[in-house]
Design a protein around this motif. Structure first.
Motif, PDB file in Angstrom:
ATOM      1  N   SER A  42       1.707   2.931  -6.572  1.00  0.00           N
ATOM      2  CA  SER A  42       1.552   1.498  -6.298  1.00  0.00           C
ATOM      3  C   SER A  42       0.899   0.832  -7.499  1.00  0.00           C
ATOM      4  O   SER A  42       0.424   1.499  -8.417  1.00  0.00           O
ATOM      5  N   VAL A  62      -1.874  15.135  -5.770  1.00  0.00           N
ATOM      6  CA  VAL A  62      -2.125  13.978  -6.655  1.00  0.00           C
ATOM      7  C   VAL A  62      -1.990  14.570  -8.052  1.00  0.00           C
ATOM      8  O   VAL A  62      -2.947  15.108  -8.607  1.00  0.00           O
ATOM      9  N   ALA A 114      -0.508   8.292  -7.811  1.00  0.00           N
ATOM     10  CA  ALA A 114      -1.297   7.047  -7.800  1.00  0.00           C
ATOM     11  C   ALA A 114      -1.787   6.650  -9.196  1.00  0.00           C
ATOM     12  O   ALA A 114      -1.952   5.474  -9.488  1.00  0.00           O
ATOM     13  N   TYR A 115      -2.038   7.647 -10.062  1.00  0.00           N
ATOM     14  CA  TYR A 115      -2.666   7.344 -11.361  1.00  0.00           C
ATOM     15  C   TYR A 115      -1.719   7.600 -12.536  1.00  0.00           C
ATOM     16  O   TYR A 115      -2.146   7.948 -13.623  1.00  0.00           O
ATOM     17  N   TYR A 143      -7.973  14.087  -1.903  1.00  0.00           N
ATOM     18  CA  TYR A 143      -8.174  12.690  -1.517  1.00  0.00           C
ATOM     19  C   TYR A 143      -8.446  12.609  -0.015  1.00  0.00           C
ATOM     20  O   TYR A 143      -7.597  12.989   0.791  1.00  0.00           O
ATOM     21  N   ASP A 167       1.714  12.161  -4.621  1.00  0.00           N
ATOM     22  CA  ASP A 167       1.055  10.860  -4.713  1.00  0.00           C
ATOM     23  C   ASP A 167       0.680  10.608  -6.169  1.00  0.00           C
ATOM     24  O   ASP A 167      -0.406  10.977  -6.618  1.00  0.00           O
ATOM     25  N   SER A 192       0.803  -1.224   0.000  1.00  0.00           N
ATOM     26  CA  SER A 192       0.000   0.000   0.000  1.00  0.00           C
ATOM     27  C   SER A 192       0.837   1.275   0.000  1.00  0.00           C
ATOM     28  O   SER A 192       1.652   1.485   0.905  1.00  0.00           O
ATOM     29  N   SER A 193       0.619   2.124  -0.994  1.00  0.00           N
ATOM     30  CA  SER A 193       1.319   3.412  -1.012  1.00  0.00           C
ATOM     31  C   SER A 193       0.773   4.330   0.085  1.00  0.00           C
ATOM     32  O   SER A 193       1.498   5.151   0.634  1.00  0.00           O
ATOM     33  N   LEU A 194      -0.516   4.163   0.411  1.00  0.00           N
ATOM     34  CA  LEU A 194      -1.082   4.986   1.481  1.00  0.00           C
ATOM     35  C   LEU A 194      -0.358   4.699   2.803  1.00  0.00           C
ATOM     36  O   LEU A 194      -0.057   5.618   3.567  1.00  0.00           O
ATOM     37  N   SER A 242      -1.750  -0.938  -7.021  1.00  0.00           N
ATOM     38  CA  SER A 242      -3.088  -1.311  -6.527  1.00  0.00           C
ATOM     39  C   SER A 242      -4.126  -1.345  -7.650  1.00  0.00           C
ATOM     40  O   SER A 242      -4.985  -2.214  -7.673  1.00  0.00           O
ATOM     41  N   LYS A 243      -4.053  -0.372  -8.555  1.00  0.00           N
ATOM     42  CA  LYS A 243      -5.034  -0.341  -9.645  1.00  0.00           C
ATOM     43  C   LYS A 243      -4.384  -0.702 -10.979  1.00  0.00           C
ATOM     44  O   LYS A 243      -4.811  -0.282 -12.047  1.00  0.00           O
ATOM     45  N   ASN A 277      -7.336  12.913  -7.861  1.00  0.00           N
ATOM     46  CA  ASN A 277      -8.508  12.430  -7.134  1.00  0.00           C
ATOM     47  C   ASN A 277      -9.098  13.616  -6.367  1.00  0.00           C
ATOM     48  O   ASN A 277      -8.441  14.132  -5.461  1.00  0.00           O
TER      49      ASN A 277
HETATM   50  C1  PLP Z   1      -4.787   9.393  -4.785  1.00  0.00           C
HETATM   51  C2  PLP Z   1      -4.725   8.027  -4.180  1.00  0.00           C
HETATM   52  N1  PLP Z   1      -3.625   7.654  -3.521  1.00  0.00           N
HETATM   53  C3  PLP Z   1      -3.517   6.439  -2.954  1.00  0.00           C
HETATM   54  C4  PLP Z   1      -4.553   5.534  -3.029  1.00  0.00           C
HETATM   55  C5  PLP Z   1      -4.401   4.206  -2.344  1.00  0.00           C
HETATM   56  O1  PLP Z   1      -3.242   3.594  -2.796  1.00  0.00           O
HETATM   57  P1  PLP Z   1      -2.740   2.215  -2.195  1.00  0.00           P
HETATM   58  O2  PLP Z   1      -3.732   1.180  -2.553  1.00  0.00           O
HETATM   59  O3  PLP Z   1      -1.412   2.023  -2.862  1.00  0.00           O
HETATM   60  O4  PLP Z   1      -2.597   2.372  -0.713  1.00  0.00           O
HETATM   61  C6  PLP Z   1      -5.726   5.875  -3.713  1.00  0.00           C
HETATM   62  C7  PLP Z   1      -6.856   4.937  -3.771  1.00  0.00           C
HETATM   63  O5  PLP Z   1      -7.953   5.255  -4.123  1.00  0.00           O
HETATM   64  C8  PLP Z   1      -5.814   7.153  -4.299  1.00  0.00           C
HETATM   65  O6  PLP Z   1      -6.908   7.561  -4.956  1.00  0.00           O
END
Ligand code: PLP
Length: 427
Positions: free
Chosen positions: A255, A185, A221-222, A140, A219, A101-103, A257-258, A190
């Motif tokens: 990450s 982000v 993430a996308y 987020y 972050d 998890s990056s979070l 994750s998606k 997000n």
């Molecule tokens: C901007 C953002 N960062 C991090 C995450 C979560 O990432 P991870 O699953 O790597 O913890 C999300 C998930 O929705 C997200 O939208």
């Protein structure tokens, strides 16, 4: 439906007539006792299926023969660092591979800064007179939750079409040395789906901060989650910070994750070698080593940037029709009525919609009463408080197309009903 008349130009009788037919449609949906959840940006089962074959790629040895079944390799296997260095466009010695998890990495990075300070900085943040973070909003909710948990005061900054309002950001960080960081982000944000412009990246890298231990929490993430064949371009922040003479200013996170599996993916962070060295020492106390098997099977499955791109095209093929359906429905139900605006993202996981001021909370409540769960109104702002009570985050990926269509219909009915109520009350 199909009627694009501006609600503000309709007289009381016309609005009342419209209100009656919308209430009939709303009651029909309410009687169906639906249970549709659009609250979180989760991949759907078909997306998860794309990566299932990865689970068969388990082996115990790395390229250099090292044993992945045993302890060790605290900051990740070299194969994973190489892959993430391509994804994040940094050198592999600027990467730390984390768990799933990056979070969690963001949470831990901020917690470490509170407890121990950051590389090259002074006292631990938690021992200074106050700690504040800039929170571009809408943003987020889970970033904001970390700040709340750690008692970090959040200052909302407006999101503009090319990133945070940099005039406001520059002014704030120049004057207040208790402002220690900013959440970003930067690509397909997000929830707005915005990608920061080159100028925004340069201004963040170059701005004068009164706190010499200031950090950008980037972050990304996308970063590979495009929905068009003309993806948004994001300027490399680590390079920009180096060029600005502030090489230690940024912590980058991402990450899979998606990309593969949320909950069973691989997370990574990137920063200057000095930051990475400093953080690695602290992680080495926290763990004797991460899940190297999962890192290896990710590398075997995703291979390199070319394969990642092709894999993400398969995700796009599944989720793009959902985004298109939502956008078409919003246009056909709400277009021309002057009661809502929404973004059309080129990637990411969300559509951000703004109602008339003061309507978001009631819309989300009405939708819930008709069986449609949306992200809580206000969640996209620090402390859960949207000052204009107008932002609603739509997460179209998880529901099936059919469920999604119903959910958006309900949402549009609720928005129209709340808007009519507001307009009539204000007259
Ligand atoms: C901007 C953002 N960062 C991090 C995450 C979560 O990432 P991870 O699953 O790597 O913890 C999300 C998930 O929705 C997200 O939208």
């Amino acid at each position: 439906m199909g009627n694009r008349t501006d609600f503000w130009n309709m007289n009381r009788a016309e609005l009342n007539k419209h209100d009656v037919s919308l209430k009939e449609r709303y009651a029909e949906y309410k009687n169906q006792t639906m249970k549709l959840d659009m609250s979180r940006g989760k991949p759907c089962p078909e997306q998860l299926e794309l990566s299932k074959s990865m689970l068969d790629l388990v082996t115990s040895k790395g390229l250099d023969g090292s044993d992945f079944l045993n302890y060790g390799g605290v900051d990740g296997i070299s194969e994973a660092k190489e892959l993430f260095s391509q994804i994040l466009e940094v050198r592999s010695n600027e990467i730390i591979i984390g768990g799933n998890s990056s979070l969690a990495m963001m949470h831990d990075t901020l917690s470490r800064a509170m407890l121990h300070g950051v590389y090259g900085g002074g006292l631990p943040w938690g021992k200074q007179s106050a700690v504040k973070f800039l929170c571009p909003s809408p943003g987020y909710d889970r970033h904001f939750a970390i700040c709340e948990l750690l008692n970090i005061e959040m200052i909302a900054v407006d999101m503009l079409h090319d990133g945070p309002d940099m005039d406001a950001v520059e002014k704030l960080v120049d004057q207040d040395d208790t402002i220690k960081g900013i959440w970003c982000v930067p690509k397909y944000s997000n929830p707005d789906g915005i990608t920061y412009s080159d100028q925004t990246v340069d201004r963040l890298a170059n701005m004068k901060t009164k706190a010499r231990d200031f950090r950008i929490f980037w972050d990304d993430a996308y970063t590979v989650h495009h929905m068009t064949d003309k993806p948004d371009y994001l300027k490399n922040i680590l390079n920009a910070c180096k060029e600005a003479g502030n090489p230690d200013r940024v912590f980058i996170f991402c990450s899979t994750s998606k990309v593969t599996f949320p909950g069973a993916g691989v997370a990574a962070m990137a920063a200057s070698v000095e930051n990475v060295t400093d953080i690695r020492k602290q992680i080495a106390v926290q763990t004797i080593g991460p899940d190297k098997i999962n890192q290896l099977r990710h590398v075997r499955f995703l291979k390199d940037m070319d394969h990642v791109r092709r894999h993400m095209e398969k995700h796009a093929a599944i989720i793009k029709p959902k985004f298109e359906m939502v956008l078409n429905k919003l246009e056909s139900e709400l277009g021309g009525k002057n009661i809502a605006t929404w973004n059309k993202p080129n990637g990411g996981y969300f559509i951000s919609l703004n109602t008339l001021d003061g309507c978001a909370r009631i819309v989300v409540k009405m939708a819930a009463e008709a069986g449609v769960t949306l992200t809580a109104a206000g969640a996209t702002f620090p402390y859960g408080k949207d000052p204009l009570d107008r932002n609603i985050r739509i997460a179209p990926t998880f529901p099936s197309l059919k469920e999604l269509e119903k959910s958006i219909e309900v949402l549009c009915i609720c928005i129209q009903l709340a808007s009519i109520d507001k307009i009539l009350t204000e007259r």
